[in-house]
Design a protein around this motif. Sequence first.
Motif, mmCIF file in Angstrom:
data_model
loop_
_atom_site.group_PDB
_atom_site.id
_atom_site.type_symbol
_atom_site.label_atom_id
_atom_site.label_comp_id
_atom_site.label_asym_id
_atom_site.label_seq_id
_atom_site.Cartn_x
_atom_site.Cartn_y
_atom_site.Cartn_z
ATOM 1 N N PHE A 69 39.920 -36.424 -21.237
ATOM 2 C CA PHE A 69 39.256 -35.141 -20.993
ATOM 3 C C PHE A 69 38.487 -34.694 -22.235
ATOM 4 C CE2 PHE A 69 41.539 -35.007 -17.145
ATOM 5 C CZ PHE A 69 41.043 -33.965 -16.366
ATOM 6 N N ARG A 70 37.999 -35.661 -22.990
ATOM 7 C CA ARG A 70 37.309 -35.362 -24.241
ATOM 8 C C ARG A 70 36.044 -34.544 -24.007
ATOM 9 N NH1 ARG A 70 38.872 -34.732 -29.368
ATOM 10 N NH2 ARG A 70 37.265 -35.270 -30.864
ATOM 11 N N GLY A 71 35.425 -34.713 -22.849
ATOM 12 C CA GLY A 71 34.205 -33.978 -22.559
ATOM 13 C C GLY A 71 34.395 -32.478 -22.605
ATOM 14 N N PHE A 72 35.563 -31.998 -22.180
ATOM 15 C CA PHE A 72 35.824 -30.560 -22.207
ATOM 16 C C PHE A 72 36.024 -30.055 -23.633
ATOM 17 C CE2 PHE A 72 36.798 -31.268 -17.731
ATOM 18 C CZ PHE A 72 36.221 -30.149 -17.148
ATOM 19 N N ASP A 73 36.491 -30.917 -24.517
ATOM 20 C CA ASP A 73 36.666 -30.527 -25.913
ATOM 21 C C ASP A 73 35.313 -30.261 -26.572
ATOM 22 O OD1 ASP A 73 38.183 -29.916 -28.130
ATOM 23 O OD2 ASP A 73 38.257 -31.969 -28.865
ATOM 24 N N TYR A 74 34.286 -30.996 -26.141
ATOM 25 C CA TYR A 74 32.939 -30.836 -26.687
ATOM 26 C C TYR A 74 32.105 -29.836 -25.900
ATOM 27 C CZ TYR A 74 33.285 -34.783 -29.914
ATOM 28 O OH TYR A 74 33.636 -35.627 -30.957
ATOM 29 N N PHE A 75 32.581 -29.439 -24.751
ATOM 30 C CA PHE A 75 31.779 -28.665 -23.818
ATOM 31 C C PHE A 75 31.161 -27.393 -24.407
ATOM 32 C CE2 PHE A 75 31.416 -25.360 -20.563
ATOM 33 C CZ PHE A 75 30.554 -25.973 -19.672
ATOM 34 N N PRO A 76 31.923 -26.536 -25.112
ATOM 35 C CA PRO A 76 31.326 -25.279 -25.593
ATOM 36 C C PRO A 76 30.109 -25.492 -26.486
ATOM 37 C CG PRO A 76 33.704 -25.195 -25.748
ATOM 38 C CD PRO A 76 33.352 -26.614 -25.418
ATOM 39 N N TRP A 77 30.132 -26.538 -27.310
ATOM 40 C CA TRP A 77 29.015 -26.769 -28.232
ATOM 41 C C TRP A 77 27.889 -27.570 -27.591
ATOM 42 C CZ3 TRP A 77 34.139 -27.376 -29.641
ATOM 43 C CH2 TRP A 77 34.630 -26.452 -30.578
ATOM 44 N N ARG A 78 28.239 -28.556 -26.778
ATOM 45 C CA ARG A 78 27.244 -29.494 -26.275
ATOM 46 C C ARG A 78 26.587 -29.070 -24.963
ATOM 47 N NH1 ARG A 78 27.815 -34.478 -28.916
ATOM 48 N NH2 ARG A 78 28.529 -34.011 -31.032
ATOM 49 N N MET A 79 27.199 -28.175 -24.203
ATOM 50 C CA MET A 79 26.645 -27.849 -22.887
ATOM 51 C C MET A 79 26.382 -26.369 -22.670
ATOM 52 S SD MET A 79 28.397 -30.480 -20.176
ATOM 53 C CE MET A 79 28.217 -32.254 -20.393
ATOM 54 N N VAL A 80 27.249 -25.492 -23.194
ATOM 55 C CA VAL A 80 27.040 -24.059 -22.970
ATOM 56 C C VAL A 80 25.964 -23.517 -23.891
ATOM 57 C CG1 VAL A 80 28.110 -21.780 -23.118
ATOM 58 C CG2 VAL A 80 29.356 -23.659 -22.088
ATOM 59 N N ARG A 81 26.108 -23.728 -25.184
ATOM 60 C CA ARG A 81 25.158 -23.172 -26.146
ATOM 61 C C ARG A 81 23.789 -23.828 -26.038
ATOM 62 N NH1 ARG A 81 28.012 -22.660 -31.950
ATOM 63 N NH2 ARG A 81 26.068 -21.522 -32.319
ATOM 64 N N SER A 82 23.756 -25.109 -25.686
ATOM 65 C CA SER A 82 22.479 -25.815 -25.586
ATOM 66 C C SER A 82 21.827 -25.676 -24.211
ATOM 67 C CB SER A 82 22.698 -27.303 -25.886
ATOM 68 O OG SER A 82 23.530 -27.901 -24.904
ATOM 69 N N GLY A 83 22.607 -25.234 -23.221
ATOM 70 C CA GLY A 83 22.070 -25.114 -21.878
ATOM 71 C C GLY A 83 22.085 -26.405 -21.087
ATOM 72 N N ASP A 84 22.702 -27.457 -21.619
ATOM 73 C CA ASP A 84 22.739 -28.743 -20.910
ATOM 74 C C ASP A 84 23.588 -28.693 -19.645
ATOM 75 O OD1 ASP A 84 21.084 -29.876 -22.732
ATOM 76 O OD2 ASP A 84 22.640 -30.933 -23.857
ATOM 77 N N PHE A 85 24.391 -27.642 -19.498
ATOM 78 C CA PHE A 85 25.191 -27.526 -18.282
ATOM 79 C C PHE A 85 24.298 -27.340 -17.053
ATOM 80 C CE2 PHE A 85 28.179 -25.131 -15.439
ATOM 81 C CZ PHE A 85 29.066 -26.169 -15.242
ATOM 82 N N ASP A 86 23.053 -26.900 -17.266
ATOM 83 C CA ASP A 86 22.119 -26.766 -16.153
ATOM 84 C C ASP A 86 21.939 -28.090 -15.429
ATOM 85 O OD1 ASP A 86 21.916 -24.311 -17.262
ATOM 86 O OD2 ASP A 86 19.769 -24.374 -17.667
ATOM 87 N N ARG A 87 21.866 -29.166 -16.184
ATOM 88 C CA ARG A 87 21.669 -30.487 -15.581
ATOM 89 C C ARG A 87 22.895 -30.913 -14.784
ATOM 90 N NH1 ARG A 87 19.767 -34.425 -20.306
ATOM 91 N NH2 ARG A 87 21.579 -33.459 -21.300
ATOM 92 N N VAL A 88 24.084 -30.531 -15.263
ATOM 93 C CA VAL A 88 25.308 -30.864 -14.535
ATOM 94 C C VAL A 88 25.325 -30.166 -13.180
ATOM 95 C CG1 VAL A 88 27.834 -30.710 -14.575
ATOM 96 C CG2 VAL A 88 26.591 -31.264 -16.669
ATOM 97 N N LEU A 89 24.882 -28.910 -13.137
ATOM 98 C CA LEU A 89 24.883 -28.153 -11.889
ATOM 99 C C LEU A 89 23.901 -28.711 -10.870
ATOM 100 C CD1 LEU A 89 25.088 -24.496 -13.272
ATOM 101 C CD2 LEU A 89 26.907 -25.804 -12.168
ATOM 102 N N LEU A 90 22.881 -29.408 -11.345
ATOM 103 C CA LEU A 90 21.884 -29.976 -10.438
ATOM 104 C C LEU A 90 22.346 -31.278 -9.795
ATOM 105 C CD1 LEU A 90 18.615 -29.362 -12.501
ATOM 106 C CD2 LEU A 90 19.363 -28.138 -10.454
ATOM 107 N N ARG A 91 23.403 -31.850 -10.295
ATOM 108 C CA ARG A 91 23.878 -33.133 -9.772
ATOM 109 C C ARG A 91 24.884 -32.901 -8.640
ATOM 110 N NH1 ARG A 91 24.817 -35.461 -15.883
ATOM 111 N NH2 ARG A 91 22.598 -35.735 -16.395
ATOM 112 N N PRO A 92 24.807 -33.693 -7.585
ATOM 113 C CA PRO A 92 25.674 -33.488 -6.412
ATOM 114 C C PRO A 92 27.069 -34.068 -6.583
ATOM 115 C CG PRO A 92 24.217 -35.334 -6.017
ATOM 116 C CD PRO A 92 23.837 -34.779 -7.378
ATOM 117 N N HIS A 93 27.722 -33.698 -7.678
ATOM 118 C CA HIS A 93 29.071 -34.188 -7.931
ATOM 119 C C HIS A 93 29.908 -33.070 -8.526
ATOM 120 C CE1 HIS A 93 28.166 -38.365 -7.014
ATOM 121 N NE2 HIS A 93 27.087 -38.290 -7.769
ATOM 122 N N SER A 94 31.199 -33.291 -8.599
ATOM 123 C CA SER A 94 32.116 -32.296 -9.154
ATOM 124 C C SER A 94 31.786 -32.025 -10.620
ATOM 125 C CB SER A 94 33.560 -32.800 -9.030
ATOM 126 O OG SER A 94 34.430 -32.025 -9.811
#
Length: 259
Positions: free
Chosen positions: A75-100
């Motif tokens: 679950f290493r991805g969640f350890d990096y999540f606040p810096w790599r996806m929330v602050r950078s906005g990369d979570f937008d791409r995750v929401l566009l993908r048809p997966h969990s």
Amino acid sequence: MKVYFKLLKMNLLSGLQYKGWPFMILQVLVVVVTDPLGSILMFSRFGSIGEWTAERILLIYAMAVTSFGLAETFFRGFDYFPWRMVRSGDFDRVLLRPHSTVSMVAGSYFHIHRLARVFGGICAILWCLYENGVKPGFLNAVIILWGLAGGFLAYAGVFVMTSGIAFFTIKALDWIYILTNASYQVTRCPMSHMPRALKNMFTFFLPILVTSYYPASAVCGWGEGYAKAFIALPAGLAFFLFSLMIWRIGVKHYKSTGS
């Protein structure tokens, strides 16, 4: 799960391109081996604390460390999540993908050297079981694996919960590390001498003592029965489901960098 394992495979292969990865594994293994040396030296100098021997303390500690290592690896991805996806906005791409979103984030990072913590912890568990006179058996093996599975879910839940809170705080909160690195250090304190606040926190909120002490006590015959040992997995699962609830609330309140 199929997507999750594909992501893990890609991250594993990309990590192996770094020629120094064996040294990273050695580095983590050295840390795992040397971390409990303070406790070992203290027991060798002053002896046991009542019925608490070094082997008994180290068994509980090794159970917690192995569980943490498994969660840190998968679950290493969640350890990096606040810096790599929330602050950078990369979570937008995750929401566009048809997966969990959980599987996509969890599989976004995989560091092979983190398995060294798991390997070192398992070796310590086997050695402590031998020193405590535990005979190999199917039931004992099931209880140990049951406890490790519960601990894995509990620590995975901590990473998921941290990321769920990060939707509101924009970055990770430092106090959350009390529930990760600091929590398995707590297991080096004998249960009977542990402050009640810590014991209640790591029993009824984050069930690390439930997933480490009770299985170890059951297989070693320290007085706790097998019934309490089987609470380990349900307790870890309950905390993980609670963390998923926080994650879903965070996702619903996520504001894109473009909004």
